[in-house]
Design a protein around this motif. Sequence first.
Motif, PDB file in Angstrom:
ATOM      1  N   VAL A  45      45.608  50.282  51.488  1.00  0.00           N
ATOM      2  CA  VAL A  45      46.070  48.902  51.359  1.00  0.00           C
ATOM      3  C   VAL A  45      46.903  48.730  50.098  1.00  0.00           C
ATOM      4  CG1 VAL A  45      45.322  46.494  51.149  1.00  0.00           C
ATOM      5  CG2 VAL A  45      44.073  48.066  52.641  1.00  0.00           C
ATOM      6  N   LYS A  46      46.531  49.465  49.039  1.00  0.00           N
ATOM      7  CA  LYS A  46      47.206  49.351  47.755  1.00  0.00           C
ATOM      8  C   LYS A  46      48.411  50.277  47.620  1.00  0.00           C
ATOM      9  CE  LYS A  46      44.469  46.296  45.830  1.00  0.00           C
ATOM     10  NZ  LYS A  46      44.965  44.987  45.373  1.00  0.00           N
ATOM     11  N   GLY A  47      48.819  50.904  48.694  1.00  0.00           N
ATOM     12  CA  GLY A  47      49.996  51.752  48.634  1.00  0.00           C
ATOM     13  C   GLY A  47      49.720  53.200  48.327  1.00  0.00           C
ATOM     14  N   GLY A  48      48.439  53.599  48.238  1.00  0.00           N
ATOM     15  CA  GLY A  48      48.093  54.997  48.008  1.00  0.00           C
ATOM     16  C   GLY A  48      48.393  55.505  46.613  1.00  0.00           C
ATOM     17  N   THR A  49      48.424  54.601  45.606  1.00  0.00           N
ATOM     18  CA  THR A  49      48.707  55.040  44.246  1.00  0.00           C
ATOM     19  C   THR A  49      47.482  55.718  43.638  1.00  0.00           C
ATOM     20  OG1 THR A  49      48.018  52.903  43.318  1.00  0.00           O
ATOM     21  CG2 THR A  49      50.349  53.162  43.957  1.00  0.00           C
TER      22      THR A  49
END
Length: 281
Positions: A45-49
């Motif tokens: 959900v957070k962009g995979g950072t």
Amino acid sequence: MLGRGVVRKSAVVNYYDILKVKRTASASEIKSAYRKLARERHPDVKGGTEAAARDFAQLSLAYRTLSDPQERAFYDSQLKRIYSDDFGGSVFRSNNPHAQRLRRIAVLQRNLDRRVDQFIEAERRETFALQQAVFTTVTLFLSTFFVSMFKPRLWDSFSLFGRAVMLTLFAIGLWHLAVRLKACFDHYTYQPKSIHDSIINADDDKPDKPFTRFTASTFLILGYAASLAAGLFVGSHAHYVTIFNDLPYLFGQHFRLDLLFYPPIAVLIVDTMHTVASKID
């Protein structure tokens, strides 16, 4: 929250603060809080950072600790010693030799927990990448086999709108298949060095990827061809099966170009279901 107004700084992570629950929270409250935060802070959900992965790993560690009664009791006993009102503050603000030793131990434990969480997160990502590669390849081979065997006559039964939808799904599926295979090749294959570079750099470490691009490409092409040939062979003898004779409008007897539309669509559907199931889990 625990330690509010008593301790301003501590080397011990407060899992109750991470889950945003009180120290007296019940097991169901902790579980409900974790599920809510997990949906909001999942790396996908957070962009995979990397920061999102660390945050989610810390959240998972907090839940594992507080959801187990024995681990929670041990953790609470540690907090009780550290966050003590009787001494007017935390031992981590004292210059006492024992307090200094405890601070060093706490820092080492925190670093160790971070490394363990990073290892677990890396394993999770590697497992998910492997699942994607397996699902895509197996779905491509199996769908090719069954399509070439049954030769469904769906194209003939569709209206103009249905055919437009199928062509759209085929284009999306073909693009999705190309992107997924490229990701698999980048993750699991390498380009071998030329003989000249191999002689000059003979002492270099071996590549950490398991397959060469030629090997993976050969496997993919031969696997697709074998699936197609096996399906055609089995389908050529399928006229002995009663159901094929009873449903001629569904099962064809000859290979047609529209049959090439179905495998990419099957890969798109299966991969989408797998991704959605992984996010829900």
